[in-house]
Design a protein around this motif. Sequence first.
Motif, short mmCIF file in Angstrom:
data_model
loop_
_atom_site.label_atom_id
_atom_site.label_comp_id
_atom_site.label_asym_id
_atom_site.label_seq_id
_atom_site.Cartn_x
_atom_site.Cartn_y
_atom_site.Cartn_z
N ARG A 112 0.86 -1.18 0.00
CA ARG A 112 0.00 0.00 0.00
C ARG A 112 0.89 1.23 0.00
O ARG A 112 1.86 1.32 0.76
N LEU A 114 1.82 4.87 0.97
CA LEU A 114 1.54 5.87 1.98
C LEU A 114 2.21 7.17 1.56
O LEU A 114 3.42 7.21 1.31
N PHE A 182 -8.96 4.94 -1.69
CA PHE A 182 -8.22 6.20 -1.60
C PHE A 182 -7.53 6.55 -2.92
O PHE A 182 -7.16 7.70 -3.13
N ASP A 183 -7.34 5.55 -3.79
CA ASP A 183 -6.64 5.80 -5.05
C ASP A 183 -7.56 6.15 -6.20
O ASP A 183 -7.10 6.68 -7.22
N THR A 229 -7.04 10.40 -3.26
CA THR A 229 -6.42 11.27 -2.27
C THR A 229 -5.39 10.43 -1.51
O THR A 229 -5.75 9.41 -0.92
N GLN A 231 -3.14 8.38 0.86
CA GLN A 231 -3.20 8.00 2.26
C GLN A 231 -1.97 8.54 2.96
O GLN A 231 -0.86 8.44 2.47
N GLY A 232 -2.17 9.12 4.12
CA GLY A 232 -1.07 9.71 4.87
C GLY A 232 -1.24 11.20 5.06
O GLY A 232 -0.68 11.78 6.00
N SER A 236 -6.80 13.85 4.13
CA SER A 236 -7.30 12.74 3.29
C SER A 236 -8.48 11.99 3.91
O SER A 236 -9.46 11.70 3.22
N PRO A 237 -8.46 11.64 5.21
CA PRO A 237 -9.61 10.94 5.78
C PRO A 237 -10.90 11.76 5.71
O PRO A 237 -11.98 11.21 5.47
N ALA A 240 -12.12 11.64 2.14
CA ALA A 240 -12.69 10.31 1.86
C ALA A 240 -14.07 10.17 2.48
O ALA A 240 -14.99 9.60 1.86
N ALA A 281 -14.86 4.43 7.73
CA ALA A 281 -14.02 4.82 6.58
C ALA A 281 -14.48 4.06 5.35
O ALA A 281 -15.66 4.11 5.00
N ASP A 282 -13.58 3.31 4.69
CA ASP A 282 -13.98 2.59 3.47
C ASP A 282 -14.39 1.16 3.75
O ASP A 282 -14.63 0.39 2.81
#
Length: 477
Positions: A112, A114, A182-183, A229, A231-232, A236-237, A240, A281-282
């Motif tokens: 993943r 970050l 997130f991608d 967006t 991650q990191g 971003s959260p 999302a 979240a997701d």
Amino acid sequence: MNTDAPWPSLAEAEQRVLNIQTKLHHWAIDDPNRRFDDLHNLVCDPAFLVVAWGRVRGNKGARTAGVDGVKPGSIVFGEAFLTGLRDDLKARRFVPMPVREKLIPKKSGKLRGLGIPTARDRTVQGALKLVLEPIFEADFKPCSYGFRPGRRAQDAIAEICYLTTGSRNYEWVLEGDIKACFDEIDHSALMGRVRHRIGDRRVLGLVKAFLNAGVLSEDGVERDTITGTPQGGIISPLLANIALSVLDEHFAAAWQAWGSASRRHRLRRKGIATYRIVRYADDFVVMVTGTRADTETLRAEVAAVIRPMGLRLSDEKTVITHIEEGFDFLGWRIQRQMSRGTGKRYTYTFPSKASLAGIKAKVRTLTRGGTNVSLKVLLYRLNPVLRGWTNYFRPGSSSATFGYLTHFSWWRVNHWLRHKHPRANWQQLRGRYTLWSGPSDDGMVLFKPEALGTTRYRYRGTKIPSPWSRADATAVA
């Protein structure tokens, strides 16, 4: 608002930010269609920048640098740093830099990405979040729990237990998994949802600039971020959640259309399915009272709802399960079983096999080799890992797992001591480290998960307070 005021202390800044956030939150609640203008002055406000910088410099990420090589923890003169940053923001000279990509392994064995922003970008993102979060929190639905103030994973688990227990009987479960969430978030669709509440073009420009900042990969290749967006990032959260709230709104509208609990009960007696989403979240599950066929229909419905946001379900990981079979969610195993002695069925929660395997792997890693340090140093590293994992799973039926983990960690530490002192026999080690009561060294004792015990986490429903409804939030002076 005097944006030329001197830099406040962190305590003064936090109180000022809380007061302004409270006003923004209540304005957003009072008028669901209100668009907020002139927010850029708040992003540039010294209090917001001081609070954002304090959080950036105070977390573990302060030890990592972005593409500019500057670690937030290494910046000594914070006021000079913030002065230059604020001047660039006010003059609209601020341009985000690409995030530095760090690949970390996932449980599936894949990697993943970050994204690590620079110290300047993190601070501006933090200020943006302070301004935007209380506005969008007024619109977010009670069924979402991830990365929201005052909410936690245990609330999501408690709602699932509530829905599957007693006469409610939401027994069919659609376990949803969004592929590369997130991608793949569509920037245009996301910005459209942000514009519904935000009318300040300068703030919208900052959000869009962070979305399009790009990524510098580990092999030194810079690539554009057309979707998603990273991650990191601090913001971003929140972005999302803004994108994924389309799911919450869709299911909340259906729930409201069914009316009261008695009317939902009458619908179920007529064979009409009712359902409710629980999202972190997701990660999300849709709890259904009906049949498997009803749940299959909802799978296609969910896919249609998230498609405009550029998102899609994973065919392999999106599955339908019955609560009697049990399913894993947020590290927990959730399953309805017969209670001993009562003959009634209750929903039980306990650590999943994957979660137990994960903590065992961490204990093995910490107790493998490295015998050149003292036992006190080993316990200093090991105890926080055990304590954090135990506290997360404490509100559940976890006693047996805690006992097993206590036994496992005890033997791993003893095995490490045998390697550290190969010539010492068992009696010598027991006398030096008091092994029976728990390996200890210089006052540091191995943490025992079973000694902490379990608790009951009560379902809080829709009455989870926000930080901006507290009585100590006063009007802005």
